[in-house]
Design a protein around this motif. Structure first.
Motif, PDB file in Angstrom:
ATOM      1  N   ILE A 298      32.004  55.561  -8.550  1.00 53.34           N
ATOM      2  CA  ILE A 298      32.349  55.949  -7.181  1.00 53.34           C
ATOM      3  C   ILE A 298      33.803  56.403  -7.103  1.00 53.34           C
ATOM      4  CG2 ILE A 298      32.594  55.123  -4.811  1.00 53.34           C
ATOM      5  CD1 ILE A 298      29.695  55.566  -5.743  1.00 53.34           C
ATOM      6  N   LEU A 299      34.691  55.736  -7.821  1.00 54.92           N
ATOM      7  CA  LEU A 299      36.103  56.106  -7.785  1.00 54.92           C
ATOM      8  C   LEU A 299      36.345  57.470  -8.423  1.00 54.92           C
ATOM      9  CD1 LEU A 299      38.031  52.790  -8.584  1.00 54.92           C
ATOM     10  CD2 LEU A 299      37.307  53.711  -6.384  1.00 54.92           C
ATOM     11  N   LEU A 300      35.495  57.876  -9.342  1.00 58.14           N
ATOM     12  CA  LEU A 300      35.652  59.176  -9.996  1.00 58.14           C
ATOM     13  C   LEU A 300      35.190  60.338  -9.123  1.00 58.14           C
ATOM     14  CD1 LEU A 300      34.432  58.259 -13.611  1.00 58.14           C
ATOM     15  CD2 LEU A 300      36.777  58.824 -12.909  1.00 58.14           C
ATOM     16  N   ARG A 301      34.465  60.041  -8.073  1.00 61.85           N
ATOM     17  CA  ARG A 301      33.908  61.095  -7.206  1.00 61.85           C
ATOM     18  C   ARG A 301      35.013  61.803  -6.426  1.00 61.85           C
ATOM     19  NH1 ARG A 301      30.899  58.307  -2.752  1.00 61.85           N
ATOM     20  NH2 ARG A 301      33.073  57.928  -2.201  1.00 61.85           N
ATOM     21  N   PRO A 302      35.045  63.128  -6.481  1.00 66.90           N
ATOM     22  CA  PRO A 302      36.041  63.879  -5.691  1.00 66.90           C
ATOM     23  C   PRO A 302      35.758  63.724  -4.197  1.00 66.90           C
ATOM     24  CG  PRO A 302      35.024  65.252  -7.401  1.00 66.90           C
ATOM     25  CD  PRO A 302      34.199  64.013  -7.289  1.00 66.90           C
ATOM     26  N   PRO A 303      36.736  64.060  -3.340  1.00 65.01           N
ATOM     27  CA  PRO A 303      36.473  64.086  -1.902  1.00 65.01           C
ATOM     28  C   PRO A 303      35.253  64.947  -1.594  1.00 65.01           C
ATOM     29  CG  PRO A 303      38.817  64.327  -2.311  1.00 65.01           C
ATOM     30  CD  PRO A 303      38.142  64.376  -3.657  1.00 65.01           C
ATOM     31  N   LEU A 304      34.562  64.579  -0.546  1.00 66.25           N
ATOM     32  CA  LEU A 304      33.265  65.175  -0.211  1.00 66.25           C
ATOM     33  C   LEU A 304      33.301  66.699  -0.193  1.00 66.25           C
ATOM     34  CD1 LEU A 304      30.410  64.244   0.614  1.00 66.25           C
ATOM     35  CD2 LEU A 304      31.154  64.326   2.986  1.00 66.25           C
ATOM     36  N   PHE A 305      34.250  67.295   0.499  1.00 70.68           N
ATOM     37  CA  PHE A 305      34.251  68.747   0.634  1.00 70.68           C
ATOM     38  C   PHE A 305      34.542  69.441  -0.690  1.00 70.68           C
ATOM     39  CE2 PHE A 305      38.786  68.208   0.763  1.00 70.68           C
ATOM     40  CZ  PHE A 305      39.329  69.426   0.376  1.00 70.68           C
ATOM     41  N   ILE A 306      35.285  68.786  -1.583  1.00 72.83           N
ATOM     42  CA  ILE A 306      35.620  69.394  -2.869  1.00 72.83           C
ATOM     43  C   ILE A 306      34.384  69.512  -3.756  1.00 72.83           C
ATOM     44  CG2 ILE A 306      36.889  69.087  -5.032  1.00 72.83           C
ATOM     45  CD1 ILE A 306      39.217  68.010  -3.476  1.00 72.83           C
ATOM     46  N   PHE A 307      33.633  68.413  -3.904  1.00 75.48           N
ATOM     47  CA  PHE A 307      32.467  68.529  -4.794  1.00 75.48           C
ATOM     48  C   PHE A 307      31.350  69.353  -4.169  1.00 75.48           C
ATOM     49  CE2 PHE A 307      30.938  64.322  -3.057  1.00 75.48           C
ATOM     50  CZ  PHE A 307      29.625  64.673  -2.760  1.00 75.48           C
TER      51      PHE A 307
END
Length: 394
Positions: A298-307
């Motif tokens: 979860i910590l590796l996930r980019p901000p929502l709009f970026i991914f």
């Protein structure tokens, strides 16, 4: 292996690293549905634990009387309120109730954790637990009672729900939709499948000792103290519980420039701290610790709009390179949208939020603009400026 093969392999790995973020929430939701019936037993506290409620303010004190008023209406008796008014004029902060202690640092702190420890070092008594509230928050009367239910189950860290206090503009409503999504998947679902809820900056509580152990040796400036704190908690083998009825009402961004500056700070913190995910994931694999493994992802996930934007780029590029993979990306987006809609539906979302969804492209556009301010994000301000006139929530 030829150079072209290496490039192709890197391209596929990159797509997987981005694409799994589209489907992971839905997969976790399926797991959540399976384990939900085996939820933890709800307990009712008999003894009121002693709480320190720390309210931090920077430059602005306009909303302080409102948050104090809501805190004094708590269905609870064993607590003290510590207002840390950093770089503030406190001449108007006069309270008759002896449970309210106003602290005005002699020197500007410009840091959430410095403000927290400024209060901790001036506690009137040895509080067992502390909870952090922003100066723009209001609290539900049962807030501390709901936190106690999780503490009484043995947890040392608990995140509550930050519900929207204002939905009167397009940006505020979309901000509220974002919070519902994250609270559901990164809070309720994550916790109930055996991992930890992510911390949200306020509406969270800890045993005082755990908070000291995690951050007492660090001097954190700029935004993102909650990112460091959650890493410290999970890496120590603790889980962060989620209390879905411990509600604070949070001020949502109401203007475009406010949104850009706030998101610039948030994006900056992701770039600064996302690498924590690698350490937690690796440690979790070595220790066979599900909490660390999943929380690391979860910590590796980019901000929502970026991914989402990167995913769209990959999908359209694959229309040329490989239509079958483009179709897989399309299915991924369908699954993501389904998960987003389910999150809103399950949480009895306000009709104003549904009506605001048409503005998602505009909301994303301003977040793209915030990328231009990422490098110097923490220099713009250390706190979000609020413009919404306070009103009763309920």
């Amino acid at each position: 292996m030829s150079f072209q093969d290496i490039i192709t392999l890197i391209w596929y790995i990159f797509q997987i690293a981005i694409g799994y973020n589209l489907v992971l929430p839905f997969l976790l939701l399926m797991l959540y549905a399976l384990v939900k019936s085996h939820g933890r037993k709800k307990l009712t506290s008999i003894v009121e634990a002693d709480y320190a409620i720390i309210v931090t303010a920077y430059e602005q004190t306009t909303l302080i009387p409102s948050v104090v008023s809501s805190l004094l209406k708590l269905n609870y008796s064993n607590y003290l309120i510590y207002i840390v008014a950093d770089k503030c004029d406190v001449s108007s902060l006069k309270f008759d109730d002896e449970r309210v202690i106003v602290l005005r640092p002699e020197q500007t702190l410009s840091s959430n954790t410095r403000s927290h420890f400024y209060a901790i070092n001036r506690f009137k008594r040895s509080h067992e637990r502390l909870t952090i509230i922003d100066s723009d928050n209001l609290v539900d009367p049962n807030y501390l009672l709901e936190l106690n239910k999780l503490f009484d189950q043995g947890f040392s860290a608990v995140q509550g729900v930050r519900d929207a206090k204002n939905l009167d503009t397009l940006y505020a409503a979309l901000d509220g939709a974002r919070d519902i999504y994250y609270h559901f998947f990164d809070g309720k679902v994550l916790f109930n499948v055996g991992s930890s809820a992510t911390l949200a900056g306020s509406g969270m509580a800890f045993t005082t000792q755990l908070y000291k152990d995690c951050l007492g040796h660090q001097d954190i400036t700029g935004a993102g103290f909650d990112k460091i704190l959650q890493k410290e908690i999970v890496s120590r083998g603790f889980r962060i519980a989620f209390a879905d009825n411990a509600i604070v009402y949070d001020e949502k961004t109401s203007k475009s420039d406010q949104l850009v500056n706030q998101r610039a700070r948030w994006i900056n913190t992701w770039f600064r701290y996302f690498s924590f995910g690698f350490g937690l994931f690796g440690k979790g694999v070595l220790k066979l610790n599900w909490n660390m493994v999943l929380f690391g992802l979860i910590l590796l996930r980019p901000p929502l709009f970026i991914f989402l934007l990167i995913g769209l780029f990959c999908m359209f590029l694959n229309l040329i390179l490989n239509p079958f993979i483009a179709f897989i990306w399309f299915l991924g987006f369908v699954i993501f949208i389904l998960g987003f809609i389910l999150a809103l539906a399950i949480n009895n979302t306000d009709a104003r939020i549904y009506k605001s969804l048409w503005g998602i492209p505009k909301f994303i556009f301003y977040q793209v603009l915030s990328l231009l301010k990422v490098r110097n994000a923490n220099k713009h301000s250390v706190a979000t400026k609020h413009f919404h006139a306070d009103k009763n929530t309920k």
